[in-house]
Design a protein around this motif. Sequence first.
Motif, PDB file in Angstrom:
ATOM      1  N   VAL A  58     -11.855  10.407  -2.011  1.00 29.92           N
ATOM      2  CA  VAL A  58     -11.057   9.655  -2.976  1.00 29.92           C
ATOM      3  C   VAL A  58     -10.886   8.236  -2.460  1.00 29.92           C
ATOM      4  CG1 VAL A  58      -8.818   9.441  -4.112  1.00 29.92           C
ATOM      5  CG2 VAL A  58      -9.828  11.706  -3.763  1.00 29.92           C
ATOM      6  N   GLU A  59     -11.277   7.266  -3.280  1.00 30.55           N
ATOM      7  CA  GLU A  59     -11.098   5.861  -2.936  1.00 30.55           C
ATOM      8  C   GLU A  59      -9.959   5.285  -3.765  1.00 30.55           C
ATOM      9  OE1 GLU A  59     -13.320   1.484  -3.383  1.00 30.55           O
ATOM     10  OE2 GLU A  59     -14.251   3.319  -4.173  1.00 30.55           O
ATOM     11  N   ALA A  60      -8.967   4.708  -3.089  1.00 29.04           N
ATOM     12  CA  ALA A  60      -7.838   4.080  -3.758  1.00 29.04           C
ATOM     13  C   ALA A  60      -7.940   2.567  -3.598  1.00 29.04           C
ATOM     14  CB  ALA A  60      -6.524   4.576  -3.172  1.00 29.04           C
ATOM     15  N   ASN A  61      -8.015   1.863  -4.716  1.00 31.41           N
ATOM     16  CA  ASN A  61      -8.099   0.406  -4.678  1.00 31.41           C
ATOM     17  C   ASN A  61      -6.708  -0.195  -4.600  1.00 31.41           C
ATOM     18  OD1 ASN A  61     -10.978  -0.428  -4.959  1.00 31.41           O
ATOM     19  ND2 ASN A  61     -10.851   0.946  -6.720  1.00 31.41           N
ATOM     20  N   THR A  62      -6.413  -0.820  -3.476  1.00 34.10           N
ATOM     21  CA  THR A  62      -5.090  -1.384  -3.238  1.00 34.10           C
ATOM     22  C   THR A  62      -5.237  -2.723  -2.513  1.00 34.10           C
ATOM     23  OG1 THR A  62      -2.902  -0.905  -2.293  1.00 34.10           O
ATOM     24  CG2 THR A  62      -4.824  -0.097  -1.078  1.00 34.10           C
ATOM     25  N   TYR A  63      -4.150  -3.199  -1.907  1.00 34.40           N
ATOM     26  CA  TYR A  63      -4.209  -4.522  -1.272  1.00 34.40           C
ATOM     27  C   TYR A  63      -3.146  -4.595  -0.180  1.00 34.40           C
ATOM     28  CZ  TYR A  63      -5.093  -9.559  -1.015  1.00 34.40           C
ATOM     29  OH  TYR A  63      -5.463 -10.826  -0.603  1.00 34.40           O
ATOM     30  N   ARG A  64      -3.539  -5.153   0.949  1.00 34.26           N
ATOM     31  CA  ARG A  64      -2.595  -5.412   2.036  1.00 34.26           C
ATOM     32  C   ARG A  64      -1.935  -6.760   1.796  1.00 34.26           C
ATOM     33  NH1 ARG A  64      -4.015  -8.370   6.277  1.00 34.26           N
ATOM     34  NH2 ARG A  64      -6.216  -7.778   6.191  1.00 34.26           N
ATOM     35  N   MET A  65      -0.666  -6.752   1.400  1.00 35.93           N
ATOM     36  CA  MET A  65       0.004  -7.994   1.024  1.00 35.93           C
ATOM     37  C   MET A  65       0.300  -8.881   2.224  1.00 35.93           C
ATOM     38  SD  MET A  65       0.137  -7.941  -2.229  1.00 35.93           S
ATOM     39  CE  MET A  65       1.158  -9.405  -2.402  1.00 35.93           C
ATOM     40  N   GLN A  66       0.557  -8.278   3.362  1.00 35.02           N
ATOM     41  CA  GLN A  66       0.896  -9.053   4.550  1.00 35.02           C
ATOM     42  C   GLN A  66      -0.287  -9.093   5.512  1.00 35.02           C
ATOM     43  OE1 GLN A  66       4.571  -7.251   5.922  1.00 35.02           O
ATOM     44  NE2 GLN A  66       5.773  -8.212   4.293  1.00 35.02           N
ATOM     45  N   ALA A  67      -0.101  -9.752   6.627  1.00 33.61           N
ATOM     46  CA  ALA A  67      -1.180  -9.913   7.595  1.00 33.61           C
ATOM     47  C   ALA A  67      -1.573  -8.568   8.199  1.00 33.61           C
ATOM     48  CB  ALA A  67      -0.745 -10.870   8.694  1.00 33.61           C
ATOM     49  N   HIS A  68      -2.745  -8.537   8.813  1.00 33.46           N
ATOM     50  CA  HIS A  68      -3.249  -7.303   9.420  1.00 33.46           C
ATOM     51  C   HIS A  68      -2.221  -6.733  10.400  1.00 33.46           C
ATOM     52  CE1 HIS A  68      -6.172  -4.448  10.978  1.00 33.46           C
ATOM     53  NE2 HIS A  68      -5.922  -4.885  12.198  1.00 33.46           N
ATOM     54  N   THR A  69      -1.741  -7.561  11.300  1.00 31.96           N
ATOM     55  CA  THR A  69      -0.601  -7.265  12.170  1.00 31.96           C
ATOM     56  C   THR A  69       0.136  -8.586  12.384  1.00 31.96           C
ATOM     57  OG1 THR A  69      -1.687  -7.737  14.293  1.00 31.96           O
ATOM     58  CG2 THR A  69      -1.935  -5.498  13.411  1.00 31.96           C
ATOM     59  N   ASN A  70       1.181  -8.549  13.180  1.00 26.15           N
ATOM     60  CA  ASN A  70       1.924  -9.777  13.468  1.00 26.15           C
ATOM     61  C   ASN A  70       1.093 -10.781  14.263  1.00 26.15           C
ATOM     62  OD1 ASN A  70       2.552  -7.420  15.313  1.00 26.15           O
ATOM     63  ND2 ASN A  70       3.151  -9.116  16.638  1.00 26.15           N
ATOM     64  N   ALA A  71      -0.050 -10.336  14.823  1.00 31.45           N
ATOM     65  CA  ALA A  71      -0.910 -11.242  15.587  1.00 31.45           C
ATOM     66  C   ALA A  71      -1.991 -11.884  14.726  1.00 31.45           C
ATOM     67  CB  ALA A  71      -1.558 -10.488  16.748  1.00 31.45           C
ATOM     68  N   GLN A 109       0.818  -1.218   0.000  1.00 31.80           N
ATOM     69  CA  GLN A 109       0.000   0.000   0.000  1.00 31.80           C
ATOM     70  C   GLN A 109       0.850   1.266   0.000  1.00 31.80           C
ATOM     71  OE1 GLN A 109      -3.200  -1.948   3.114  1.00 31.80           O
ATOM     72  NE2 GLN A 109      -3.215   0.261   2.891  1.00 31.80           N
ATOM     73  N   GLU A 110       2.146   1.119  -0.190  1.00 29.60           N
ATOM     74  CA  GLU A 110       3.034   2.280  -0.036  1.00 29.60           C
ATOM     75  C   GLU A 110       2.697   3.417  -0.991  1.00 29.60           C
ATOM     76  OE1 GLU A 110       5.574  -1.351   1.125  1.00 29.60           O
ATOM     77  OE2 GLU A 110       4.206  -0.837  -0.527  1.00 29.60           O
ATOM     78  N   ALA A 111       2.198   3.112  -2.174  1.00 30.21           N
ATOM     79  CA  ALA A 111       1.892   4.171  -3.144  1.00 30.21           C
ATOM     80  C   ALA A 111       0.842   5.124  -2.590  1.00 30.21           C
ATOM     81  CB  ALA A 111       1.426   3.566  -4.468  1.00 30.21           C
ATOM     82  N   CYS A 112      -0.172   4.597  -1.940  1.00 29.10           N
ATOM     83  CA  CYS A 112      -1.213   5.443  -1.346  1.00 29.10           C
ATOM     84  C   CYS A 112      -0.615   6.377  -0.310  1.00 29.10           C
ATOM     85  CB  CYS A 112      -2.275   4.574  -0.681  1.00 29.10           C
ATOM     86  SG  CYS A 112      -3.248   3.554  -1.803  1.00 29.10           S
ATOM     87  N   GLN A 113       0.241   5.858   0.527  1.00 20.05           N
ATOM     88  CA  GLN A 113       0.770   6.640   1.632  1.00 20.05           C
ATOM     89  C   GLN A 113       1.736   7.715   1.155  1.00 20.05           C
ATOM     90  OE1 GLN A 113       1.798   4.350   5.023  1.00 20.05           O
ATOM     91  NE2 GLN A 113       0.197   2.873   4.653  1.00 20.05           N
ATOM     92  N   GLY A 139      -4.950   2.313  -6.552  1.00 17.65           N
ATOM     93  CA  GLY A 139      -4.120   2.596  -5.387  1.00 17.65           C
ATOM     94  C   GLY A 139      -2.714   2.049  -5.474  1.00 17.65           C
ATOM     95  N   ASN A 140      -2.382   1.308  -6.532  1.00 11.76           N
ATOM     96  CA  ASN A 140      -1.011   0.827  -6.729  1.00 11.76           C
ATOM     97  C   ASN A 140      -0.314   1.587  -7.848  1.00 11.76           C
ATOM     98  OD1 ASN A 140      -1.811  -0.999  -4.809  1.00 11.76           O
ATOM     99  ND2 ASN A 140      -0.951  -2.780  -5.827  1.00 11.76           N
ATOM    100  N   ASP A 141      -0.964   2.592  -8.391  1.00 14.61           N
ATOM    101  CA  ASP A 141      -0.420   3.419  -9.463  1.00 14.61           C
ATOM    102  C   ASP A 141      -0.116   4.797  -8.882  1.00 14.61           C
ATOM    103  OD1 ASP A 141       0.181   4.911 -11.688  1.00 14.61           O
ATOM    104  OD2 ASP A 141      -1.771   4.671 -12.662  1.00 14.61           O
ATOM    105  N   VAL A 142       1.146   5.019  -8.490  1.00 11.46           N
ATOM    106  CA  VAL A 142       1.488   6.267  -7.815  1.00 11.46           C
ATOM    107  C   VAL A 142       1.337   7.470  -8.742  1.00 11.46           C
ATOM    108  CG1 VAL A 142       3.975   6.280  -8.298  1.00 11.46           C
ATOM    109  CG2 VAL A 142       3.122   7.275  -6.179  1.00 11.46           C
ATOM    110  N   VAL A 143       1.476   7.269 -10.060  1.00  9.03           N
ATOM    111  CA  VAL A 143       1.287   8.368 -11.004  1.00  9.03           C
ATOM    112  C   VAL A 143      -0.157   8.852 -10.951  1.00  9.03           C
ATOM    113  CG1 VAL A 143       1.443   9.074 -13.417  1.00  9.03           C
ATOM    114  CG2 VAL A 143       3.115   7.457 -12.492  1.00  9.03           C
ATOM    115  N   ALA A 144      -1.096   7.922 -11.032  1.00  7.74           N
ATOM    116  CA  ALA A 144      -2.511   8.287 -10.970  1.00  7.74           C
ATOM    117  C   ALA A 144      -2.883   8.844  -9.606  1.00  7.74           C
ATOM    118  CB  ALA A 144      -3.375   7.075 -11.297  1.00  7.74           C
ATOM    119  N   LEU A 145      -2.331   8.277  -8.546  1.00  4.20           N
ATOM    120  CA  LEU A 145      -2.620   8.765  -7.200  1.00  4.20           C
ATOM    121  C   LEU A 145      -2.193  10.213  -7.034  1.00  4.20           C
ATOM    122  CD1 LEU A 145      -1.534   5.631  -5.155  1.00  4.20           C
ATOM    123  CD2 LEU A 145      -3.767   6.735  -4.954  1.00  4.20           C
TER     124      LEU A 145
END
Length: 405
Positions: free
Chosen positions: A290-303, A110-114, A264-270
């Motif tokens: 603004v809604e950015a369509n992206t994806y959390r690749m890893q778990a919600h947290t380490n738990a 999700q780094e592009a959104c941030q 949400g994975n296209d930083v140019v468009a974002l």
Amino acid sequence: MTISADHSAPDQAQRFPAQDAVSEAVRKFGITAEDYMLPAHHQIEMVGPDGRLKAENEQGTEPGHEYPLPADEELLAAYEQLVVGRRVNDQNSALVRQGRMAVYPSSHGQEACQVAAALCLSEGDWIFPTYRDAVAVMAKGVDPVEVMTIFRGDWHSGYDPAKHKVGIQCTPLTTQLLHAVGVAHAAKLRGEDTVVLAMCGDGATSEGDFHEALNFAAVFHLPVIFFVQNNKYAISVPLSQQSVAPSLAHKAVGYGMAGERVDGNDVVALLAVLDRAVKLARNGSGPLLVEANTYRMQAHTNADDATRYRPDSEVAEWLAKDPISRMKTYLTDRGLLDDDGNARIAAKAEAVATQLREGLSEDVPVDPLELFRHVFSVPTPQLKEQSAMLADELAREASSEEPSK
């Protein structure tokens, strides 16, 4: 306390600023009010997963929803922050396993959104992040170790929100949206040229605070951008079980504000979408969603065990849409990024990772009396008594540990 209100009839501009803004947009863009407020029929996407610039007629733009390409300097700065953010996410996940951090909600993928959220703002603008937006806070200029202090289990945020114009990362869902609206309202009353960007996830759109924040911002015509990172899951609950709206961006029209969908994975468009949103908000168009369509690749947290609620095939599908690889290809093909540039950026990312390892390995002195110092601005008699008892106990304990002469 007496509460009173002025019930005299305000002038038309004061009563209906939102309607005036929509009318101005209709006049300027030559479209209907509904077409202005509703998102484009297809989400805005400029650079595809293959790193190639899409044809203009494939970018999703329509009248009133046109987006020029961001400047090359902005794109290079964004790519650098993307690489640093990915390294930070992976480093922090390792620090959690080593016991140096209590918890870390990774934004890997999700780094592009941030990055875009931070870079679209001016120095005096505010950003209100969620607990998963550490990369955005860093990109806004906050020291990396200070950003991660809260995840080490300390009682404070680690940084001064007023100094950096960055709200404290919130774990409770959606509360930061209300804080963002409050800051925007205060700035408007003061006549300040301030835009506020409020970040949240798709799960936050199911909360009552989401409705209250958007409704207040729209009614009072505030310069707020509500930036929804739709990563498809509210912990383990998929979006399909939260909303049956055509998109989360479609919720905007219900409040009388403009909405837009973006890859949400296209930083140019974002950058293009958020840059325009900030400009519109600053120029008096009111709030936007603004809604950015992206994806959390890893778990919600380490738990969290993400394998319990999503298949590996879904993760693999989004892996092919990685924001860093597509941006690297795009910049390289345009001649804006070479081996030397890649090496410099990688070295900076590694330096930040080293800074985090060293900073989060230091022992933090603990003062038990801090338990009482920040409960009330004026301590109650009970707190004073309890604080004195603890101070006496600590003094006796320290005295007993001193070597006898």
